[in-house]
Design a protein around this motif. Structure first.
Motif, short mmCIF file in Angstrom:
data_model
loop_
_atom_site.label_atom_id
_atom_site.label_comp_id
_atom_site.label_asym_id
_atom_site.label_seq_id
_atom_site.Cartn_x
_atom_site.Cartn_y
_atom_site.Cartn_z
N SER A 186 0.83 -1.21 0.00
CA SER A 186 0.00 0.00 0.00
C SER A 186 0.86 1.25 0.00
CB SER A 186 -0.90 0.03 1.24
OG SER A 186 -1.88 -0.95 1.13
N LEU B 15 2.66 1.77 -3.36
CA LEU B 15 1.75 2.19 -4.42
C LEU B 15 1.29 3.64 -4.19
CD1 LEU B 15 -0.46 -0.93 -5.15
CD2 LEU B 15 1.44 -0.01 -6.47
N ALA B 16 1.01 3.96 -2.91
CA ALA B 16 0.55 5.33 -2.62
C ALA B 16 1.66 6.32 -2.98
CB ALA B 16 0.18 5.46 -1.15
N GLU C 134 1.86 6.52 -6.69
CA GLU C 134 0.72 7.27 -7.23
C GLU C 134 0.93 8.78 -7.07
OE1 GLU C 134 -3.00 7.02 -5.20
OE2 GLU C 134 -4.08 7.92 -6.89
#
Lengths: 316, 256
Positions: free
Chosen positions: B41, B44-45, B48
């Protein structure tokens, strides 16, 4: 473990532990993934290979990549929202794929690629992917023609004839068509014939028209590299003037459209008439086809074809 | 002596010992999986955010130009269709702007140290809500676990330490054998459920658009390419063309 316990211990909200993307976020990321379809360094990706060639300065690859964007897009946001990227509707303004296509055509054009120059000129004429700009259109067509390429010459002639991208000028059109025709450009010959036949901005001349129609129906041409469908108008016109080759070609076209492609709105009697006329003028290929057709027609139809053959007179 | 000792261990006690061991190992595994989920997580955060800052903002700019083109057209040649297109384009532009400049774009670069990862694993083992003794305890632990996840995402070791320090790790509730056995069986079943839940979450994350984009970027990096930079350059080019289209429309509008 009792159900009661299970209910009590039911997870409250665990999702907050893991990353959750909102729809709008996913959409924005998905867009990037579509856009990089041509960047992906994957040897199985034909677009990637094409793009690499294009980036390394291969002008043919640049034009091909432009074509990919122009005709096979489907992934830019406008395509995805259902606006067709072909034709000239108002939606055409929003297509990133068309802008991209124009950019690649322009790149190839700047490096002297005739195909790229013609394509970018057409884009400028219609305002597809680039703002409409007649003087840029003319500049690129002229550049393509002046390189001595027959397609460049033909397209410049056509632009003068139609007044697309420049003021209409039949004499200039003929000048460039002639150069292309000298290089055995069949469409240029056909257009020349049509212009003389109709007296399009020039004095009408049947003999000149026939000269070019004859040139373009010469047996030595290999129609393989040209689209025969583009010549049917010329064949019909030349057939009317009594051109045996054109009569055969037009009769053969009608025959195959009716029997092989199921265009039943066409008239097989007409096909029979043209093939008979061509056969009488010594067009040997027509004899065989005429007999083949005769076997398929009824008595009445054959009689009607015969009547028309006898009544037929060449146009003057 | 030996016989007596063996006789003293009742079947319930034996079962309890086995279950305690099982719980301990599942506790390890659960913490490990929570760590993995938090890592995925976090990465990916962070990716992003990088994407939104580098490329997303450019898409927002591009959509703004497209909306201006649509609005200009709708103004010059009003029709139901043109108005609809202008509204849609503006809505899209607003949404892209909000996404590209939203909270998600602010995530910091995520690269947890081995120490931090160890600490998070300890915390997860100790406070995991699925190892709660009762429902009140579980509620408290769920809150703590969420806090721990936030602290880990922010790579805040102090906050994780504080959570750990406040927690009493003792499992000895002074309950009877039967009660303890029931509690442990329940905890094991809860924990197993959570492990499979995490697996589902991981699968969902790895199939998400952002994970796929990240994979593409990593693949490109192997051949020394910076996909985000290339993507940004591509969108800038699109902006240039959109601007030219817009300017041309406006100048045409002036001459007619």
């Amino acid at each position: 473990v009792s159900e009661e316990l299970e209910r009590q211990l039911a997870p409250i909200n665990r999702r907050d532990n893991a990353l959750v993307l909102k729809d709008s976020q996913s959409q924005l990321v998905a867009r990037a993934r579509r856009d990089i379809a041509v960047f992906l360094p994957d040897t199985n990706n034909p677009l990637f290979q094409l793009r690499q060639q294009a980036e390394s300065g291969d002008t043919d690859a640049q034009v091909k990549l432009g074509n990919q964007y122009r005709f096979l897009c489907g992934w830019c946001s406008a395509c995805l929202s259902g606006k067709p990227c072909q034709g000239h509707g108002p939606g055409i303004l929003f297509h990133e794929c068309l802008r991209e296509a124009a950019a690649w055509y322009l790149k190839a054009a700047e490096l002297g690629n005739v195909d790229g120059q013609i394509k970018i000129a057409h884009a400028y004429v219609d305002g597809i992917g680039v703002p409409q700009n007649q003087s840029e259109a003319e500049r690129w067509l002229r550049s393509a023609a002046e390189q001595g390429d027959m397609w460049g010459q033909y397209e410049l002639g056509r632009a003068y004839r139609e007044g697309k991208g420049m003021p209409q000028d039949p004499l200039e059109a003929i000048r460039w068509y002639l150069k292309a025709a000298d290089q055995r450009h069949l469409y240029a010959m056909q257009d020349l014939g049509n212009m003389y036949e109709d007296g399009e901005g020039i004095p009408q001349s049947t003999s000149e028209a026939l000269r070019y129609f004859a040139m373009a129906t010469d047996d030595d041409w290999d129609y393989g590299e040209w689209d025969p469908d583009c010549f049917t108008g010329m064949w019909m016109a030349a057939a009317e003037y009594g051109f045996a080759k054109a009569q055969y070609l037009y009769g053969e076209f009608l025959f195959s459209m009716f029997y092989k492609h199921g265009c039943t709105s066409l008239d097989p009697v007409k096909a029979s008439m043209w093939l008979s006329l061509a056969a009488t003028s010594g067009e040997t290929r027509a004899c065989k086809l005429r007999d083949e057709l005769a076997a398929k027609l009824s008595e009445d139809q054959l009689a009607e074809a015969d009547r028309r053959v006898h009544e037929w007179k060449p146009k003057t | 002596m030996l016989n007596q000792l063996v006789r003293n261990v009742s079947p319930e006690e034996e079962e309890l010992l086995r279950k305690r061991e099982e719980l301990a190992s599942i506790r390890e595994m659960l913490a490990e999986r929570e760590l993995e989920l938090a890592d995925v997580s976090g990465r990916l955060a962070s990716f992003e955010a990088h994407y939104l800052r580098e490329v997303g903002v450019l898409y927002a700019e591009l959509d703004d130009w497209n909306a201006r083109i649509a609005e200009f057209r709708a103004e010059k040649e009003p029709s139901a269709d043109a108005n609809q297109q202008a509204n849609d384009a503006r809505k899209q532009a607003r949404q892209t702007y909000e996404t590209a400049h939203g909270e998600a774009a602010g995530a910091k670069h995520f690269d947890p140290s081995p120490d931090l990862r160890r600490l998070f694993r300890e915390v997860a083992k100790c406070i995991h809500p699925d190892l709660a003794k009762d429902s009140a305890d579980q509620e408290r632990r769920t809150r703590l676990m969420a806090e721990a996840n936030l602290a880990y995402r922010a790579q805040d070791a102090d906050a994780l330490q504080r959570i750990l320090a406040d927690e009493d790790a003792s499992d000895d509730l002074g309950e009877g054998i039967g009660a303890e056995l029931i509690r442990i069986i329940r905890q094991i079943s809860q924990a197993k459920k959570r492990v499979s839940e995490i697996e589902g979450e991981l699968e969902r994350l790895l199939k998400s658009e952002i994970a796929l984009l990240k994979t593409d970027a990593e693949k490109a990096k192997q051949s020394d390419r910076d996909l985000m930079a290339e993507l940004a350059a591509g969108v800038r080019e699109k902006i240039r063309f959109a601007k030219a289209n817009y300017n041309c429309l406006v100048s045409q509008g002036k001459h007619t």
